[in-house]
Design a protein around this motif. Structure first.
Motif, mmCIF file in Angstrom:
data_model
loop_
_atom_site.group_PDB
_atom_site.id
_atom_site.type_symbol
_atom_site.label_atom_id
_atom_site.label_comp_id
_atom_site.label_asym_id
_atom_site.label_seq_id
_atom_site.Cartn_x
_atom_site.Cartn_y
_atom_site.Cartn_z
ATOM 1 N N UNK A 47 0.753 -1.015 0.111
ATOM 2 C CA UNK A 47 -0.033 0.179 0.036
ATOM 3 C C UNK A 47 0.403 1.420 -0.033
ATOM 4 N N UNK A 48 2.537 0.997 0.223
ATOM 5 C CA UNK A 48 2.739 2.307 0.236
ATOM 6 C C UNK A 48 2.536 2.838 -1.418
ATOM 7 N N UNK A 49 3.196 4.014 -1.386
ATOM 8 C CA UNK A 49 2.830 4.545 -2.832
ATOM 9 C C UNK A 49 4.408 5.736 -3.157
ATOM 10 N N UNK A 50 5.092 4.839 -4.376
ATOM 11 C CA UNK A 50 6.807 5.298 -4.205
ATOM 12 C C UNK A 50 6.464 6.425 -5.959
ATOM 13 N N UNK A 51 7.229 7.723 -5.776
ATOM 14 C CA UNK A 51 6.757 8.523 -6.668
ATOM 15 C C UNK A 51 8.145 8.304 -8.138
ATOM 16 N N UNK A 52 8.684 8.375 -9.047
ATOM 17 C CA UNK A 52 9.623 8.154 -9.677
ATOM 18 C C UNK A 52 10.503 9.688 -9.263
ATOM 19 N N UNK A 53 11.822 9.548 -8.834
ATOM 20 C CA UNK A 53 13.190 10.076 -8.616
ATOM 21 C C UNK A 53 14.602 9.760 -9.423
ATOM 22 N N UNK A 54 15.143 10.636 -9.252
ATOM 23 C CA UNK A 54 16.259 10.861 -9.765
ATOM 24 C C UNK A 54 17.451 11.097 -9.275
ATOM 25 N N UNK A 55 18.692 11.408 -9.320
ATOM 26 C CA UNK A 55 19.357 11.925 -8.862
ATOM 27 C C UNK A 55 19.411 13.812 -9.145
ATOM 28 N N UNK A 56 18.449 14.380 -9.809
ATOM 29 C CA UNK A 56 18.305 15.293 -9.439
ATOM 30 C C UNK A 56 16.755 15.150 -8.148
ATOM 31 N N UNK A 57 16.470 14.420 -8.580
ATOM 32 C CA UNK A 57 15.096 15.034 -6.803
ATOM 33 C C UNK A 57 15.253 14.193 -5.322
ATOM 34 N N UNK A 58 16.426 12.722 -5.764
ATOM 35 C CA UNK A 58 16.088 12.058 -4.809
ATOM 36 C C UNK A 58 16.709 13.064 -3.479
ATOM 37 N N UNK A 59 16.962 14.083 -2.955
ATOM 38 C CA UNK A 59 17.806 14.762 -2.470
ATOM 39 C C UNK A 59 16.512 15.260 -1.342
ATOM 40 N N UNK A 60 15.294 16.357 -1.742
ATOM 41 C CA UNK A 60 13.910 16.438 -1.801
ATOM 42 C C UNK A 60 13.499 15.468 -1.032
ATOM 43 N N UNK A 61 13.321 13.871 -1.556
ATOM 44 C CA UNK A 61 12.421 13.294 -1.424
ATOM 45 C C UNK A 61 13.425 12.823 0.072
ATOM 46 N N UNK A 62 14.257 12.573 0.300
ATOM 47 C CA UNK A 62 15.320 12.198 1.513
ATOM 48 C C UNK A 62 14.709 13.353 2.331
#
Length: 128
Positions: A47-62
């Protein structure tokens, strides 16, 4: 275990501002697509929702408390940082979920472009 109808409907409601969303199977969960073939999110069987990420967005998610999609193989756990969990604060806030979806669209479009190009190259090789 498949994604429950309730979880899927909740996710579709969270991201409704993106326009039409198509669903498909991914692992034992569901992928969410916009613009026909742009996979911007995945719902795991948990049930966990995961969003597409890459090196440019990973830190914002973290920084927002997200964690990468993780699965277990015979050789141990594998983390997939191209899929980061939707921050908890966005799970019941469509405006915040929209923000994260917009952030995910960049990496998702790049991945879709690459997949299309790979498919075209394979078709061209097969035709010769």
């Amino acid at each position: 275990m498949a994604v429950s109808d309730e979880v899927l409907e909740h996710a579709l409601d969270l991201f409704r501002t993106l326009g039409p969303i198509r669903t498909g199977r991914m692992f034992s969960g569901a992928a969410l697509y916009v613009e026909d073939d742009v996979m911007f999110a995945m719902i795991a069987s948990s049930g966990t929702i995961y969003m597409k990420s890459d090196a440019t967005t990973e830190q914002q998610f973290l920084d927002a408390g997200s964690e990468p999609f993780t699965y277990t193989r015979a050789t141990g756990d594998r983390q997939v940082t191209s899929l980061m969990s939707l921050p908890d604060s966005a799970l019941d806030d469509a405006d915040e979920a929209h923000h994260w979806a917009q952030l995910s669209l960049g990496p998702a479009r790049v991945a879709a472009d690459k997949k299309r190009a790979d498919k075209a190259r394979k078709a061209a090789r097969k035709a010769t």
